[in-house]
Design a protein around this motif. Structure first.
Motif, short mmCIF file in Angstrom:
data_model
loop_
_atom_site.label_atom_id
_atom_site.label_comp_id
_atom_site.label_asym_id
_atom_site.label_seq_id
_atom_site.Cartn_x
_atom_site.Cartn_y
_atom_site.Cartn_z
N ARG A 1 -16.82 -35.72 -50.83
CA ARG A 1 -16.61 -37.05 -51.39
C ARG A 1 -16.81 -38.14 -50.35
O ARG A 1 -16.97 -39.32 -50.70
N ASP B 1 -9.52 -31.96 -48.30
CA ASP B 1 -10.43 -31.53 -49.37
C ASP B 1 -11.40 -32.64 -49.73
O ASP B 1 -10.99 -33.74 -50.12
N GLY B 2 -12.69 -32.37 -49.55
CA GLY B 2 -13.72 -33.34 -49.93
C GLY B 2 -14.11 -34.31 -48.84
O GLY B 2 -15.08 -35.06 -49.01
#
Length: 444
Positions: A243, A211-212
């Motif tokens: 991210r 995730d990210g």
């Protein structure tokens, strides 16, 4: 069109097309005219005295072959062989392009051709694997950068010219071929059976690692690679806020210069990307970033290895010099020269080294390569944990945690990644550290 690809042998070809090294293509229509840059160059310099002794020697050898060789040889063949040898003797990247090779040049940038999917050169009389192309028979068959091909079926490679070896490896899709391989660290030569196929190279692939954290893989630089990268980044962003990003340039032998500029520009909003220097005015080029970046301003890790060359090194060098990303892996190939395609007729040309290229800080990577900021060698990871040990969760009647954060699958995925691609595993770990240390930074 400018193309960049490492060519470590006499000249390098993909099974199918010829691969170019940093080429500045001249329109075919210019073949009959004298290049004004070349004309000016001649005018500026004193006309050298012709080497009469060497010309007499050439004529003598030509005549000896005509009269004494075991079989008759046509004049045209002898002269073409002489041209080929003259150009090839300059450096490993210059070459005389005959009709088939010149046609292959056009195919290379389309991303589709027939063959095995290998970038190759010559080393000590053998065919050396520079890089297998993703998703091709060569890559699926386990060939690696640095492998030496010593036999094609039952025919030894030593003594063949590279184009002869490539021609033998080409064939109709579905036809098998057995390559005998010598690999460093492996005691004996071994055989690999590959089945020829139509090679369709998708230059950009992407996926979410966690995730990210997004992963971008560029296998070679084609005409549309810049646009494909932009689409891949948008696809990743649709799956959730990013991210950090990993840009994988390992075993990427290069390709179109403009694509390398566009990929660099996707991560940079200003500054020089690359420049070239040569004797001709049209080889003095400078490429600058624009403010229209496709990638979000998140930490970036760029992966390279010995199979990363030319256009890959331009991207890695630009991002390293601008401190836009950290470079992880091993030293790149070190191909820092520029070749220009000079048409001679409608179906023949000369690929001639005309310039060197430099990173924004003025580094020439010729025969040096890009040195990674963090060195991580390719490695195999084996789990040494004793699986027989009893844990709290194995005890009968153990208390339930009640605060599971759902990371069990993520940990298992990490373990699989470490085993399947240790360098990528380390790149992801580095990316996570950068996010923790510089959560608001615009630089990787």
């Amino acid at each position: 069109m400018t193309l960049l690809t490492n060519t470590p042998g006499i000249w390098t070809r993909t099974f199918g097309p010829l691969l170019l090294s940093a080429c500045l293509a001249v329109p075919v229509g210019a073949a009959e005219a004298v290049d004004p840059e070349l004309e000016g160059l001649v005018a500026e310099e004193e006309t050298p005295q012709l080497p009469l002794d060497e010309l007499r020697l050439f004529a003598e050898v030509f005549e000896r072959i005509k009269t004494a060789y075991v079989e008759p040889v046509e004049d045209a063949k002898l002269l073409e062989d002489a041209i080929r040898g003259m150009v090839a003797g300059l450096d490993p990247h210059s070459a005389y392009l005959e009709p088939e090779a010149y046609e292959d040049l056009q195919e290379h940038t389309s991303g589709e051709f027939g063959g095995l999917g290998l970038e190759v050169g010559m080393q000590d009389g053998f065919v050396r694997v520079i890089a297998p192309i993703d998703g091709t028979p060569a890559q699926k068959g386990g060939l690696k950068a640095g492998d030496l091909i010593v036999k094609l079926d039952d025919t030894p490679v030593q003594g063949m010219a590279l184009d002869e070896a490539v021609a033998k490896m080409r064939g109709k899709p579905g036809e098998p071929i057995v390559l005998t391989i010598v690999r460093e660290g492996v005691e004996k030569p071994f055989e690999v059976r590959l089945v020829r196929d139509v090679i369709r190279v998708a230059s950009v692939r992407h996926r979410v690692l966690e995730d990210g954290f997004g992963y971008l893989r560029i296998s070679q630089f084609q005409v549309n690679t810049g646009k494909d990268l932009g689409r891949a980044i948008r696809d990743l962003e649709r799956e959730g806020p990013l991210r950090g990003l990993v840009l994988d340039l390992r075993n990427n032998p290069g390709g179109v210069l403009q694509a390398a500029v566009e990929v660099s520009d996707a991560f940079l909003d200003e500054g020089l990307i690359v420049y070239t220097e040569g004797r001709l005015a049209n080889t003095e080029l400078r490429y600058n970033a624009t403010s229209d970046t496709a990638a979000p301003a998140v930490p970036l890790v760029v992966m390279i290895n010995a199979g990363s060359a030319s256009a890959s090194e331009i991207v890695a060098g630009a991002l390293q010099d601008h401190k836009r990303g950290l470079i992880l892996g091993t030293d790149s190939f070190g191909k820092g020269s520029v070749q220009t395609i000079l048409p001679l007729t409608s179906d023949r040309a000369v690929k001639l080294t005309t310039a060197r290229y430099f990173t924004p800080s003025g580094r020439s990577i010729q025969a040096q390569g890009i040195v990674p900021d963090i060195r991580v060698d390719e490695a195999e990871v084996h789990n040494l944990q004793n699986g027989t040990r009893i844990k709290e969760s194995d005890l009968a009647g153990h208390l339930v945690n009640g605060q599971s954060n759902g990371n069990d699958n993520e940990v298992k995925a990490d373990g699989r990644l470490a085993e399947s691609d240790f360098q990528l595993f380390e790149a992801l770990n580095l990316l996570k550290a950068l996010v923790i240390l510089k959560p608001e930074s615009n630089h990787g």
